[in-house]
Design a protein around this motif. Structure first.
Motif, short mmCIF file in Angstrom:
data_model
loop_
_atom_site.label_atom_id
_atom_site.label_comp_id
_atom_site.label_asym_id
_atom_site.label_seq_id
_atom_site.Cartn_x
_atom_site.Cartn_y
_atom_site.Cartn_z
N ASN A 135 0.84 -1.20 0.00
CA ASN A 135 0.00 0.00 0.00
C ASN A 135 0.88 1.25 0.00
O ASN A 135 1.91 1.29 0.67
CB ASN A 135 -0.91 0.02 1.23
CG ASN A 135 -2.14 0.87 1.00
OD1 ASN A 135 -3.08 0.45 0.34
ND2 ASN A 135 -2.13 2.10 1.53
N LEU A 182 -4.40 -1.30 -1.08
CA LEU A 182 -4.79 -2.59 -0.51
C LEU A 182 -6.01 -2.43 0.38
O LEU A 182 -6.15 -1.43 1.08
CB LEU A 182 -3.64 -3.19 0.32
CG LEU A 182 -2.30 -3.41 -0.39
CD1 LEU A 182 -1.33 -4.10 0.56
CD2 LEU A 182 -2.48 -4.23 -1.66
N ASN A 212 -6.47 -1.96 4.65
CA ASN A 212 -5.20 -1.27 4.83
C ASN A 212 -5.08 -0.95 6.32
O ASN A 212 -5.21 0.19 6.74
CB ASN A 212 -5.20 0.01 3.99
CG ASN A 212 -3.93 0.81 4.19
OD1 ASN A 212 -2.86 0.26 4.44
ND2 ASN A 212 -4.04 2.13 4.09
N ARG A 251 1.34 -4.33 5.92
CA ARG A 251 0.40 -5.18 5.18
C ARG A 251 0.94 -5.44 3.78
O ARG A 251 1.49 -4.57 3.12
CB ARG A 251 -0.96 -4.49 5.12
CG ARG A 251 -1.99 -5.08 4.18
CD ARG A 251 -2.46 -6.43 4.62
NE ARG A 251 -3.21 -6.42 5.87
CZ ARG A 251 -3.67 -7.54 6.44
NH1 ARG A 251 -3.45 -8.71 5.87
NH2 ARG A 251 -4.34 -7.48 7.57
N GLN A 269 0.05 -7.85 0.04
CA GLN A 269 -0.85 -8.72 -0.73
C GLN A 269 -0.03 -9.45 -1.78
O GLN A 269 0.74 -8.83 -2.52
CB GLN A 269 -1.94 -7.90 -1.40
CG GLN A 269 -2.90 -8.69 -2.27
CD GLN A 269 -4.00 -7.81 -2.81
OE1 GLN A 269 -4.87 -7.36 -2.07
NE2 GLN A 269 -3.96 -7.53 -4.11
N ASP A 272 -0.15 -12.17 -4.93
CA ASP A 272 -0.91 -12.92 -5.92
C ASP A 272 0.02 -13.94 -6.59
O ASP A 272 1.06 -13.56 -7.14
CB ASP A 272 -1.51 -11.99 -6.96
CG ASP A 272 -2.58 -11.08 -6.37
OD1 ASP A 272 -3.60 -11.61 -5.88
OD2 ASP A 272 -2.38 -9.85 -6.38
N ARG A 306 -4.67 -15.66 -3.93
CA ARG A 306 -4.35 -14.35 -3.35
C ARG A 306 -4.20 -14.51 -1.85
O ARG A 306 -5.13 -14.97 -1.16
CB ARG A 306 -5.41 -13.31 -3.68
CG ARG A 306 -5.26 -12.01 -2.89
CD ARG A 306 -6.13 -10.90 -3.45
NE ARG A 306 -5.59 -10.42 -4.73
CZ ARG A 306 -6.15 -9.44 -5.45
NH1 ARG A 306 -7.27 -8.87 -5.03
NH2 ARG A 306 -5.58 -9.05 -6.59
N PHE A 307 -3.04 -14.15 -1.34
CA PHE A 307 -2.76 -14.18 0.09
C PHE A 307 -2.61 -12.75 0.61
O PHE A 307 -2.08 -11.88 -0.08
CB PHE A 307 -1.46 -14.93 0.38
CG PHE A 307 -1.49 -16.39 0.06
CD1 PHE A 307 -1.79 -17.33 1.05
CD2 PHE A 307 -1.21 -16.86 -1.22
CE1 PHE A 307 -1.80 -18.69 0.77
CE2 PHE A 307 -1.23 -18.21 -1.51
CZ PHE A 307 -1.53 -19.13 -0.52
N ARG A 308 -3.06 -12.54 1.83
CA ARG A 308 -2.81 -11.27 2.52
C ARG A 308 -2.05 -11.60 3.80
O ARG A 308 -2.36 -12.59 4.48
CB ARG A 308 -4.11 -10.54 2.85
CG ARG A 308 -4.95 -10.21 1.62
CD ARG A 308 -6.20 -9.42 2.02
NE ARG A 308 -7.19 -9.39 0.97
CZ ARG A 308 -7.20 -8.51 -0.03
NH1 ARG A 308 -6.24 -7.60 -0.10
NH2 ARG A 308 -8.13 -8.55 -0.96
N ASP A 362 -5.31 -14.24 5.32
CA ASP A 362 -6.37 -14.36 4.32
C ASP A 362 -5.87 -15.15 3.11
O ASP A 362 -4.76 -14.94 2.63
CB ASP A 362 -6.83 -12.97 3.86
CG ASP A 362 -8.07 -13.03 2.98
OD1 ASP A 362 -7.92 -13.28 1.77
OD2 ASP A 362 -9.19 -12.82 3.49
N ASN A 404 -7.60 -16.12 -0.55
CA ASN A 404 -8.72 -16.06 -1.50
C ASN A 404 -10.02 -15.62 -0.83
O ASN A 404 -11.10 -16.15 -1.11
CB ASN A 404 -8.91 -17.41 -2.18
CG ASN A 404 -7.72 -17.80 -3.03
OD1 ASN A 404 -7.04 -16.94 -3.57
ND2 ASN A 404 -7.45 -19.10 -3.12
#
Length: 533
Positions: free
Chosen positions: A52, A106, A109, A114, A116, A118, A132-134, A147, A149
């Motif tokens: 971000n 993101l 946020n 943070r 993200q 892909d 997709r992971f966070r 997270d 998906n």
């Protein structure tokens, strides 16, 4: 942070790079996602990593080795392997799959660290799957992947984790039939469940789970560091640890870590001995580093010069001279991507080994140094029970301030201080660094970080001597930790490792360049960025 491990989170991790949250955290996040995303017969086709614009990664991910950590983690290269240093170049040269970084908005946020990620995965049928992971790098090399998906998960690298996609209702019965000791099960959603284990599952058990009706995919990852066997709350407060009891503080550290890791005390003691050896080795490596290894942008190597300097005899500062040179040796290794121990962070990695090295030079026995390190870890654990080591949330107070407090406590212990004095010395260090900003110049962990490690060993020494001589900190350690946390929340984001304020407002010319240094001023205007947790 009550489930922290002293070896994983306080006198650890073992890492490369100048920042534990920006170097070690990304490595462990990437290494964990690599395991979770590509199953048997699958392989990664591309990776895109997003930061971000208002977060900390966007400004410093290249300077502080985040890109190197992500690259080595996705290749599964061990931190101690020198191939770590070549991982990013291999991606950039086109030898491997596309591997890109982007600064993008993101959602959510909610933390400065943070990220993200892909990942495109080529499956056994030839089709491409997108995951997709966070994740958040939470400081000191710790992290949480929260997270996948759109499904909430909680993977922290402290245990063996199995993620089951599809209908997982029959999984507990299958685990019982296999006589497997699974610790927790979390239903992330009606299509994704998370199971945690203290030990690695056999291939047969995983095949059994994957063969259950309704199970669509099984993802597996192991711990990123020492496996945590117990998640019970063990560290409550410095006050509780400082009370007279049958166990000394060094033994208390062994007891708590033995419970946390599920290992006998003698094995935990051996691990502390290994950690001490790594720290002292990083000092020695830094002192004898070849000039060709220097990657520093602004500073020139100073550790050996300070160690060998002939100072006026009236100063009588042999101990401090050794401690300062050792702290710098570690920080120079840190910047040059040598292996170091974050204690508790890479930005403060020189203070604890600096004090331990100086003690070793005046004849303190190795067994006493290990005792001291265990007490240092315990002090850091009491800090982490209430706070965070991420400068992005608390400024440099939670890095060099916390590290100096640890070093002061450990030094006081082996000089004969009782538990209350140990935490009194630690409290002094926190008082005197309250509100210290994190402001690396040019995004590099050099200025003022190396200087603050010099100050940190001096600070630990002064606090220890003053306490032993009878000076009373008065304010309890736990209260000063809480004040440190509260002040950190009040600090403007420009002063918390974003490279926008404090010393970071200066723009000196890199060493060796013809340009003269310049100064700019960055107005501290309120920005709409992440919200603190």
């Amino acid at each position: 942070m009550q489930n922290l491990s002293l070896l994983n989170s306080i006198v650890g991790p073992v890492m490369r790079g100048p920042s534990s949250s920006h170097s070690a955290g990304p490595y462990h996040i990437a290494n964990t996602i690599r395991q979770l995303t590509a199953g048997c017969g699958e392989y990664i086709d591309s990776v895109r990593i997003g930061f971000n614009p208002s977060g900390s990664f966007a400004a410093v991910y290249s300077n502080q080795g985040s890109d190197e950590g992500f690259a080595a983690g996705f290749l599964g290269i061990p931190i101690t392997d020198d191939a770590y240093l070549d991982a990013l170049r291999r991606f950039q040269s086109g030898q491997l799959y596309p591997f890109t970084f982007e600064v993008t908005t993101l959602v959510p946020n909610d933390h400065p660290n943070r990220v993200q990620i892909d990942v495109q995965v080529r499956q056994t049928d030839g089709n491409i799957r997108s995951d997709r992971f966070r994740a958040v790098s939470t400081g000191g090399g710790m992290f949480v992947i929260d997270d996948l998906n759109g499904h909430s998960i909680e993977v922290t690298g402290t245990e063996h984790v199995v993620l089951v996609e599809g209908d997982a209702d029959a999984v507990p019965d299958a685990l019982a039939r296999e006589d497997l000791n699974w610790r927790t099960a979390v239903r992330a959603s009606n299509r994704l469940s998370q199971f945690a284990f203290a030990a690695e599952l056999s291939a047969e058990a995983l095949v059994s789970i994957a063969g259950l009706s309704g199970v669509e995919r099984v993802r597996v990852t192991g711990p990123s560091q020492l496996c945590v066997a117990s998640t019970d709350t063990l560290l409550v407060s410095g006050a509780a640890l400082g009370e007279p009891n049958n166990l000394g503080l060094a033994e208390k550290a062994l007891e708590l870590e033995s419970i946390r890791l599920g290992l006998p005390r003698h094995e935990v003691r051996r691990l502390f001995e290994e950690r001490l050896e790594l720290m002292l080795t990083s000092v020695e490596n830094g002192l004898r580093a070849a000039p060709s290894s220097d990657r520093m942008k602004f500073l020139t190597p100073s550790a050996l010069r300070i160690k060998n300097a002939i100072l006026p005899p009236i100063i009588g500062a042999g101990f401090l001279q050794n401690a300062m040179s050792a702290a710098l040796a570690v920080m120079e290794q840190d910047t040059n991507r040598g292996v170091v121990v974050a204690a508790p962070t890479a930005g403060s990695a020189g203070i604890v080994p600096g004090v331990l090295f100086a003690l070793s030079q005046v004849g303190v026995a190795e067994s006493m140094l290990v005792d001291s390190l265990q007490v240092m870890a315990l002090v850091g654990g009491a800090f982490a029970a209430r706070g965070s080591f991420a400068a992005e949330t608390g400024g440099c107070s939670v890095e060099t301030g916390a590290s100096a407090a640890m070093a002061a406590g450990g030094m006081s212990h082996i000089l004969g201080a009782g538990p209350q004095q140990v935490f009194g010395a630690a409290s002094l260090c926190l008082m005197n660094t309250l509100g210290l900003v994190c402001d690396p110049v040019g995004g590099e962990v050099e200025i003022p970080c190396h200087a603050r490690n010099i100050a940190g060993v001096s600070h630990a020494y002064a606090a220890s001597i003053a306490t032993l001589a009878g000076f009373d900190a008065v304010l309890p350690f736990d209260d000063v930790v809480q004040a440190t946390v509260d002040v950190g929340k009040l600090m403007h984001p420009d002063l918390r490792c974003t490279g926008r304020g404090g010393c970071a407002a200066f723009c000196p010319a890199p060493k060796g360049s013809d340009a003269s240094g310049s100064k700019t001023f960055v107005p501290l205007t309120l920005k709409s960025g992440y919200k603190d947790r």
